[in-house]
Scaffold this motif. Structure first.
Motif, PDB file in Angstrom:
ATOM      1  N   UNK A  89       1.019  -0.839  -0.307  1.00  0.00           N
ATOM      2  CA  UNK A  89       0.101   0.358   0.074  1.00  0.00           C
ATOM      3  C   UNK A  89       0.956   0.663   0.220  1.00  0.00           C
ATOM      4  N   UNK A  90       1.837   1.061   0.730  1.00  0.00           N
ATOM      5  CA  UNK A  90       2.729   2.022   1.181  1.00  0.00           C
ATOM      6  C   UNK A  90       4.256   2.155  -0.658  1.00  0.00           C
ATOM      7  N   UNK A  91       3.982   1.423  -1.353  1.00  0.00           N
ATOM      8  CA  UNK A  91       4.189   1.604  -2.665  1.00  0.00           C
ATOM      9  C   UNK A  91       3.712   2.585  -3.310  1.00  0.00           C
ATOM     10  N   UNK A  92       2.638   2.679  -3.533  1.00  0.00           N
ATOM     11  CA  UNK A  92       1.580   3.832  -4.087  1.00  0.00           C
ATOM     12  C   UNK A  92       1.719   5.169  -3.968  1.00  0.00           C
ATOM     13  N   UNK A  93       1.745   5.193  -2.873  1.00  0.00           N
ATOM     14  CA  UNK A  93       1.776   6.335  -1.957  1.00  0.00           C
ATOM     15  C   UNK A  93       3.052   6.586  -2.713  1.00  0.00           C
ATOM     16  N   UNK A  94       4.260   5.742  -2.134  1.00  0.00           N
ATOM     17  CA  UNK A  94       5.587   6.192  -2.819  1.00  0.00           C
ATOM     18  C   UNK A  94       5.779   6.431  -4.578  1.00  0.00           C
ATOM     19  N   UNK A  95       4.424   6.315  -4.978  1.00  0.00           N
ATOM     20  CA  UNK A  95       4.688   6.761  -6.445  1.00  0.00           C
ATOM     21  C   UNK A  95       4.308   8.233  -6.202  1.00  0.00           C
ATOM     22  N   UNK A  96       3.209   8.546  -5.957  1.00  0.00           N
ATOM     23  CA  UNK A  96       2.118   9.630  -5.621  1.00  0.00           C
ATOM     24  C   UNK A  96       3.503  10.379  -5.318  1.00  0.00           C
ATOM     25  N   UNK A  97       4.417  10.200  -4.757  1.00  0.00           N
ATOM     26  CA  UNK A  97       5.374  11.450  -4.124  1.00  0.00           C
ATOM     27  C   UNK A  97       6.740  11.269  -4.977  1.00  0.00           C
ATOM     28  N   UNK A  98       6.732   9.956  -5.894  1.00  0.00           N
ATOM     29  CA  UNK A  98       7.931  10.691  -6.539  1.00  0.00           C
ATOM     30  C   UNK A  98       7.624  11.655  -7.522  1.00  0.00           C
ATOM     31  N   UNK A  99       6.144  10.903  -8.435  1.00  0.00           N
ATOM     32  CA  UNK A  99       5.453  11.970  -9.543  1.00  0.00           C
ATOM     33  C   UNK A  99       5.602  14.147  -8.774  1.00  0.00           C
ATOM     34  N   UNK A 100       5.334  14.260  -7.781  1.00  0.00           N
ATOM     35  CA  UNK A 100       4.974  15.640  -7.125  1.00  0.00           C
ATOM     36  C   UNK A 100       6.466  16.138  -7.697  1.00  0.00           C
ATOM     37  N   UNK A 101       7.240  15.303  -6.966  1.00  0.00           N
ATOM     38  CA  UNK A 101       8.628  16.143  -7.020  1.00  0.00           C
ATOM     39  C   UNK A 101       9.631  16.574  -8.449  1.00  0.00           C
ATOM     40  N   UNK A 102       8.975  14.733  -9.725  1.00  0.00           N
ATOM     41  CA  UNK A 102       9.018  15.748 -10.540  1.00  0.00           C
ATOM     42  C   UNK A 102       8.213  16.239 -11.289  1.00  0.00           C
TER      43      UNK A 102
END
Length: 325
Positions: A89-102
């Motif tokens: 579940x945290x992995x998908x939150x992690x991907x959202x954070x990655x996209x926000x940094x990009x």
């Protein structure tokens, strides 16, 4: 030292399990060393089947051209498993954070994934933090244009989460860089990383920390450890705990123990970094010895340093991966 050597034994055992299971999937054994150290320093019980399950989940959830499709996924699987109760579940939150940094201006790639990981455990995360982190990165780059690159993303993101005026923080970093260089430390990205780490210390003055680092450097050299610029961040980490000869002797003992292991003997530089991390993580257990705030700071620093090592180890994988879509 008994507790530290117990961690060395655990580190060796986890590595052996990983090597046996993943020998055909991982081209660089140093990535498995990194995975093993994450479980030991975070005091997380290692379950091989569970770890492989998380790694496979990551591979199946990303696009065909993603960096995470390749073997670097193992290190991120370990980071998720050691820090989160529900890794998938945290992995998908992690991907959202990655996209926000990009979206905030960070380039796609391994270092931005690592930067996203530093945000994952922040309960006070705000939507403007990625933009704030990019501002910190740009201020860092303005000070050292040719030194500052993508590898500084994790530290910029970590520093952006600190309270206070960021301009003062950049000034503090530059103060460390200048004083350390005046004291004999060579200019370069390693010295910059060292300065970033030291700037996170709130309990000692700048001059005191610089003096600790000088003493540690000299003591390690006298102990027979060939000092290299790549070890500057480890000196900064050790300065958070102590700066006496006993601490250096402990580092050397753990380092030599790792060097004597047939699986690790070809990676002596990485072994020294691992020795420092294993020793520092052991010091965190002694919560009565140090203030809770300092324990938290050191734990954060270890994670940041581990992340930086992950990026270094994974360079070949990133180059092979090619994209991050």
């Amino acid at each position: 030292m008994e507790d530290v050597m117990s961690k060395v034994k655990e580190y060796r055992e986890i590595y052996s399990q990983l090597k046996k299971r993943l020998r055909w999937k991982v081209s660089d054994s140093r990535s498995l060393m990194m995975v093993a150290s994450l479980y030991v320093t975070n005091e997380r019980a290692f379950d091989l089947d569970r770890f492989v399950e998380i790694s496979d989940y990551i591979k199946n959830e990303v696009g065909a051209f993603s960096t995470l499709k390749h073997e670097i996924r193992f290190t991120f699987a370990a980071m998720l498993d050691t820090r989160c109760e529900t890794p998938e579940a945290k992995f998908h939150e992690f991907l959202v954070l990655y996209d926000s940094l990009v979206e905030a201006g960070f380039s796609r790639g391994t270092f931005t994934y690592i930067a996203a990981m530093t945000l994952l455990s922040n309960d006070d995360y705000s939507t403007d933090l990625p933009y704030h982190a990019m501002k910190v990165y740009k201020e860092m780059r303005a000070q050292h244009f040719f030194l500052t690159g993508h590898s500084d993303y994790p530290f910029a993101t970590l520093l952006a989460q600190r309270e206070g005026d960021q301009s003062e923080l950049i000034y503090k970093i530059e103060g460390f860089y200048t004083k350390l260089n005046d004291s004999g430390f060579r200019k370069g990205n390693d010295l910059q990383s060292m300065s970033h780490i030291l700037s996170l210390h709130d309990e000692a003055s700048q001059d005191e920390l610089v003096n600790r680092c000088i003493h540690l450097f000299d003591t390690m050299k006298q102990a027979g450890i060939k000092m290299k610029a790549m070890f500057y961040p480890q000196i900064a980490l050790l300065s958070f705990v102590n700066a006496d000869s006993n601490l250096v002797n402990q580092v050397k003992d753990v380092w030599e123990e790792l060097n004597s292991e047939k699986h690790f003997k070809w990676h002596k530089d990485l072994n020294l970094m691992m020795a420092v991390n294993l020793l520092i993580s052991d010091k965190i257990e002694n919560s009565t010895v140090m203030q809770a705030s300092l324990s938290t700071a050191i734990e954060t620093l270890i994670q940041a340093q581990q992340a930086t090592m992950i990026a270094t180890i994974s360079t070949v994988s990133v180059t092979t991966a090619g994209g991050d879509s």
